[in-house]
Write a protein that holds these residues in place. Sequence first.
Motif, PDB file in Angstrom:
ATOM      1  N   MET A 149      11.120  -4.628   7.308  1.00  0.00           N
ATOM      2  CA  MET A 149      10.667  -5.891   6.784  1.00  0.00           C
ATOM      3  C   MET A 149      10.575  -5.743   5.269  1.00  0.00           C
ATOM      4  SD  MET A 149       7.192  -8.058   7.677  1.00  0.00           S
ATOM      5  CE  MET A 149       6.058  -6.706   7.501  1.00  0.00           C
ATOM      6  N   GLN A 150      10.853  -6.811   4.568  1.00  0.00           N
ATOM      7  CA  GLN A 150      10.718  -6.829   3.120  1.00  0.00           C
ATOM      8  C   GLN A 150       9.401  -7.488   2.749  1.00  0.00           C
ATOM      9  OE1 GLN A 150      14.143  -8.721   1.442  1.00  0.00           O
ATOM     10  NE2 GLN A 150      15.536  -7.132   2.139  1.00  0.00           N
ATOM     11  N   TRP A 151       8.952  -7.242   1.516  1.00  0.00           N
ATOM     12  CA  TRP A 151       7.682  -7.814   1.085  1.00  0.00           C
ATOM     13  C   TRP A 151       7.686  -9.326   1.190  1.00  0.00           C
ATOM     14  CZ3 TRP A 151       2.932  -6.367   0.716  1.00  0.00           C
ATOM     15  CH2 TRP A 151       2.018  -7.258   0.163  1.00  0.00           C
TER      16      TRP A 151
ATOM     17  N   ASP B 173       6.431   2.640   3.400  1.00  0.00           N
ATOM     18  CA  ASP B 173       6.473   3.235   4.742  1.00  0.00           C
ATOM     19  C   ASP B 173       6.062   2.215   5.794  1.00  0.00           C
ATOM     20  OD1 ASP B 173       7.310   5.686   3.801  1.00  0.00           O
ATOM     21  OD2 ASP B 173       5.310   6.597   3.872  1.00  0.00           O
ATOM     22  N   TRP B 174       4.993   1.481   5.512  1.00  0.00           N
ATOM     23  CA  TRP B 174       4.509   0.490   6.476  1.00  0.00           C
ATOM     24  C   TRP B 174       5.516  -0.632   6.683  1.00  0.00           C
ATOM     25  CZ3 TRP B 174       2.815  -4.687   5.908  1.00  0.00           C
ATOM     26  CH2 TRP B 174       2.206  -5.210   7.045  1.00  0.00           C
ATOM     27  N   LEU B 175       6.124  -1.087   5.596  1.00  0.00           N
ATOM     28  CA  LEU B 175       7.101  -2.173   5.714  1.00  0.00           C
ATOM     29  C   LEU B 175       8.300  -1.767   6.564  1.00  0.00           C
ATOM     30  CD1 LEU B 175       7.040  -3.598   2.079  1.00  0.00           C
ATOM     31  CD2 LEU B 175       6.220  -4.746   4.149  1.00  0.00           C
ATOM     32  N   MET B 176       8.593  -0.473   6.603  1.00  0.00           N
ATOM     33  CA  MET B 176       9.737  -0.003   7.388  1.00  0.00           C
ATOM     34  C   MET B 176       9.401   0.233   8.849  1.00  0.00           C
ATOM     35  SD  MET B 176      11.885   2.463   4.811  1.00  0.00           S
ATOM     36  CE  MET B 176      10.687   3.762   4.846  1.00  0.00           C
ATOM     37  N   THR B 177       8.116   0.160   9.198  1.00  0.00           N
ATOM     38  CA  THR B 177       7.735   0.435  10.586  1.00  0.00           C
ATOM     39  C   THR B 177       8.090  -0.730  11.494  1.00  0.00           C
ATOM     40  OG1 THR B 177       5.513  -0.469  10.390  1.00  0.00           O
ATOM     41  CG2 THR B 177       5.784   1.871   9.876  1.00  0.00           C
ATOM     42  N   THR B 178       8.307  -0.394  12.733  1.00  0.00           N
ATOM     43  CA  THR B 178       8.590  -1.425  13.721  1.00  0.00           C
ATOM     44  C   THR B 178       7.377  -2.309  13.931  1.00  0.00           C
ATOM     45  OG1 THR B 178       9.377   0.544  14.899  1.00  0.00           O
ATOM     46  CG2 THR B 178       9.987  -1.546  15.802  1.00  0.00           C
ATOM     47  N   ASP B 179       6.178  -1.739  13.837  1.00  0.00           N
ATOM     48  CA  ASP B 179       4.955  -2.511  14.057  1.00  0.00           C
ATOM     49  C   ASP B 179       4.877  -3.702  13.111  1.00  0.00           C
ATOM     50  OD1 ASP B 179       4.233  -0.687  15.968  1.00  0.00           O
ATOM     51  OD2 ASP B 179       2.749   0.341  14.731  1.00  0.00           O
ATOM     52  N   ALA B 180       5.181  -3.472  11.857  1.00  0.00           N
ATOM     53  CA  ALA B 180       5.107  -4.556  10.873  1.00  0.00           C
ATOM     54  C   ALA B 180       6.124  -5.644  11.199  1.00  0.00           C
ATOM     55  CB  ALA B 180       5.337  -4.017   9.471  1.00  0.00           C
ATOM     56  N   MET B 181       7.341  -5.248  11.527  1.00  0.00           N
ATOM     57  CA  MET B 181       8.379  -6.229  11.842  1.00  0.00           C
ATOM     58  C   MET B 181       8.064  -6.959  13.139  1.00  0.00           C
ATOM     59  SD  MET B 181      11.881  -4.318  10.650  1.00  0.00           S
ATOM     60  CE  MET B 181      11.530  -2.735  11.384  1.00  0.00           C
ATOM     61  N   ASP B 182       7.582  -6.223  14.130  1.00  0.00           N
ATOM     62  CA  ASP B 182       7.249  -6.835  15.414  1.00  0.00           C
ATOM     63  C   ASP B 182       6.101  -7.830  15.282  1.00  0.00           C
ATOM     64  OD1 ASP B 182       9.231  -5.417  16.637  1.00  0.00           O
ATOM     65  OD2 ASP B 182       7.897  -3.934  17.560  1.00  0.00           O
ATOM     66  N   ALA B 183       5.160  -7.534  14.395  1.00  0.00           N
ATOM     67  CA  ALA B 183       4.023  -8.440  14.205  1.00  0.00           C
ATOM     68  C   ALA B 183       4.496  -9.806  13.738  1.00  0.00           C
ATOM     69  CB  ALA B 183       3.042  -7.844  13.197  1.00  0.00           C
TER      70      ALA B 183
END
Length: 85
Positions: free
Chosen positions: A1-3, A60-70
Amino acid sequence: MQWKDAAQNWPEITPHIVSRWPALEESEVRAIDGDQERFLNYLAAAKNNDEVAAQMELADWLMTTDAMDAVKADNAQVPPLAKAS
């Protein structure tokens, strides 16, 4: 995900940010309203780190699946627009 994705979905992503960084106050995160510079300054101060360390954590957080899935999960809950008659 991007900012920009996080910023555009700030109300939905805020609880996920607070979950990832429990030291952050939800009301403060909400008030940042997607402003990346303000968020990085707040994150660095809350963790007693410099801005470079905060940038690395955020990246690191932006690249996680959790952030994108949210964001995807929150967007999936929005009902489609009704068709015009």
